[in-house]
Design a protein around this motif. Structure first.
Motif, PDB file in Angstrom:
ATOM      1  N   MET A   1       5.211   5.017   2.901  1.00 51.62           N
ATOM      2  CA  MET A   1       4.774   4.865   1.610  1.00 51.62           C
ATOM      3  C   MET A   1       4.796   3.511   0.913  1.00 51.62           C
ATOM      4  SD  MET A   1       5.751   7.244  -1.758  1.00 51.62           S
ATOM      5  CE  MET A   1       7.535   7.063  -1.386  1.00 51.62           C
ATOM      6  N   SER A   4       1.617   0.585  -3.609  1.00 54.57           N
ATOM      7  CA  SER A   4       0.391   1.004  -4.394  1.00 54.57           C
ATOM      8  C   SER A   4       0.102   2.454  -4.064  1.00 54.57           C
ATOM      9  CB  SER A   4      -0.761   0.007  -3.679  1.00 54.57           C
ATOM     10  OG  SER A   4      -0.666   0.220  -2.133  1.00 54.57           O
ATOM     11  N   GLU A   5       0.931   3.054  -3.138  1.00 48.97           N
ATOM     12  CA  GLU A   5       0.527   4.476  -2.977  1.00 48.97           C
ATOM     13  C   GLU A   5       1.292   5.345  -3.677  1.00 48.97           C
ATOM     14  OE1 GLU A   5      -0.680   3.300   1.643  1.00 48.97           O
ATOM     15  OE2 GLU A   5       1.512   4.499   1.042  1.00 48.97           O
ATOM     16  N   ASP A   7       1.993   6.282  -6.841  1.00 50.42           N
ATOM     17  CA  ASP A   7       1.177   7.238  -8.009  1.00 50.42           C
ATOM     18  C   ASP A   7       0.511   8.335  -7.160  1.00 50.42           C
ATOM     19  OD1 ASP A   7       2.162   5.510  -9.956  1.00 50.42           O
ATOM     20  OD2 ASP A   7       0.282   4.458 -10.333  1.00 50.42           O
ATOM     21  N   ILE A   8      -0.290   7.917  -6.100  1.00 46.75           N
ATOM     22  CA  ILE A   8      -0.955   8.953  -5.481  1.00 46.75           C
ATOM     23  C   ILE A   8       0.015  10.066  -4.941  1.00 46.75           C
ATOM     24  CG2 ILE A   8      -2.398   9.423  -3.518  1.00 46.75           C
ATOM     25  CD1 ILE A   8      -3.683   6.476  -3.812  1.00 46.75           C
ATOM     26  N   VAL A   9       0.992   9.596  -4.247  1.00 46.53           N
ATOM     27  CA  VAL A   9       1.973  10.682  -3.725  1.00 46.53           C
ATOM     28  C   VAL A   9       2.763  11.533  -4.623  1.00 46.53           C
ATOM     29  CG1 VAL A   9       4.258  10.724  -2.252  1.00 46.53           C
ATOM     30  CG2 VAL A   9       2.272   9.029  -1.674  1.00 46.53           C
ATOM     31  N   ASP A  12       0.159  13.859  -5.896  1.00 44.94           N
ATOM     32  CA  ASP A  12       0.079  15.033  -5.117  1.00 44.94           C
ATOM     33  C   ASP A  12       1.331  16.224  -4.881  1.00 44.94           C
ATOM     34  OD1 ASP A  12      -2.316  14.305  -4.043  1.00 44.94           O
ATOM     35  OD2 ASP A  12      -1.704  13.356  -2.242  1.00 44.94           O
ATOM     36  N   ASP A 150      -1.153   9.539   5.550  1.00 47.15           N
ATOM     37  CA  ASP A 150      -0.560   8.237   4.897  1.00 47.15           C
ATOM     38  C   ASP A 150      -0.603   8.381   3.063  1.00 47.15           C
ATOM     39  OD1 ASP A 150      -0.744   6.850   7.238  1.00 47.15           O
ATOM     40  OD2 ASP A 150      -2.785   6.205   7.199  1.00 47.15           O
ATOM     41  N   GLY A 151       0.110   7.636   2.718  1.00 45.16           N
ATOM     42  CA  GLY A 151       0.093   7.656   0.884  1.00 45.16           C
ATOM     43  C   GLY A 151      -1.097   7.382   0.461  1.00 45.16           C
ATOM     44  N   ASP A 152      -2.204   6.740   0.918  1.00 40.38           N
ATOM     45  CA  ASP A 152      -3.529   6.541   0.021  1.00 40.38           C
ATOM     46  C   ASP A 152      -4.497   7.802   0.304  1.00 40.38           C
ATOM     47  OD1 ASP A 152      -3.866   6.186   2.605  1.00 40.38           O
ATOM     48  OD2 ASP A 152      -5.118   4.064   2.125  1.00 40.38           O
ATOM     49  N   ASN A 153      -4.125   8.719   1.022  1.00 43.43           N
ATOM     50  CA  ASN A 153      -5.025   9.992   1.033  1.00 43.43           C
ATOM     51  C   ASN A 153      -4.561  11.109   0.285  1.00 43.43           C
ATOM     52  OD1 ASN A 153      -6.433   9.028   3.294  1.00 43.43           O
ATOM     53  ND2 ASN A 153      -4.924   9.549   4.692  1.00 43.43           N
ATOM     54  N   ALA A 154      -5.294  11.190  -0.743  1.00 42.42           N
ATOM     55  CA  ALA A 154      -4.796  12.330  -1.774  1.00 42.42           C
ATOM     56  C   ALA A 154      -4.808  13.696  -1.513  1.00 42.42           C
ATOM     57  CB  ALA A 154      -5.773  12.244  -3.020  1.00 42.42           C
TER      58      ALA A 154
END
Length: 204
Positions: A1, A4-5, A7-9, A12, A150-154
């Motif tokens: 993570m 930049s990731e 917020d997405i994590v 989720d 990966d942390g950038d996959n919502a």
């Protein structure tokens, strides 16, 4: 993570936590919100995930089932998380944000306490090594499926009901949601067998 990731994590995790905090019926309704369009188009319809989006993306299996009698997988599928933070400060910050967000969601008692295991991997930031080192048989005992994301996959972009309905029907040994890419010309993977199949007459 990565930073930049975060917020997405966090979004989720709070999204999944909301399933067990009394919102599973609302999510169930939303998962089927485009079924009318699919039925109107008939069996030959091939819904386009790039046009419809993926969270509310319908498929014929989902839309042909009885909304009132089918199992609600937003509630019955139990999900937990292990997060790999790049440093201790990030781990503590993410833990605090999740706790604050959870307090806003849980107006009633949660029907499943989502376990969020945050690990500081600053001493060994190599992703594959951490997967092998941390995901021991003891740690994974009791789980049917393990996803490496990966942390950038919502995760919240997945039609949870439609996905798990297919999994419970077909019972594959390996199953994980995947990214479809921004367009058919720009798929998410170079491996053709893993690319999104636009012909979704039966499943999506």
């Amino acid at each position: 993570m990565a930073p930049s990731e975060v917020d997405i994590v966090v979004e989720d995790i709070l999204h999944v936590k909301s399933f067990y905090a009394g919102e599973h019926e609302a999510w169930m309704e939303r998962s089927r919100s485009r079924c009318g369009e699919l039925r109107a188009a008939g069996y030959a319809a091939t819904p386009d995930a790039y046009v419809n989006g993926t969270r509310d993306f319908p498929n014929h299996l989902l839309c042909s089932s009885d909304a009132g009698s089918g199992e609600n997988y937003f509630l019955s599928v139990k999900a937990d998380f292990m997060l790999l933070a790049r440093n201790e400060d990030m781990a503590q910050n993410v833990s605090r944000i999740i706790s604050e967000g959870s307090a806003r969601i849980h107006k009633t008692a949660s029907l499943h306490e989502v376990d969020v295991d945050i690990r500081d991997v600053s001493l060994n930031p190599h992703k594959i090594w951490n997967w092998i080192f941390l995901c021991t048989s003891e740690r994974l005992a009791g789980y049917d499926y393990v996803w490496f994301i990966d942390g950038d996959n919502a995760l919240r972009s997945l039609n949870w009901q439609g996905f798990w309905q297919q999994i419970m029907l077909l019972r594959p040994k390996i199953a994980q949601g995947g990214a479809i890419g921004s367009s058919p010309e720009r798929p998410a993977t170079v491996h053709k067998v893993l690319r999104h199949n636009g012909d979704a007459r039966v499943m999506a």
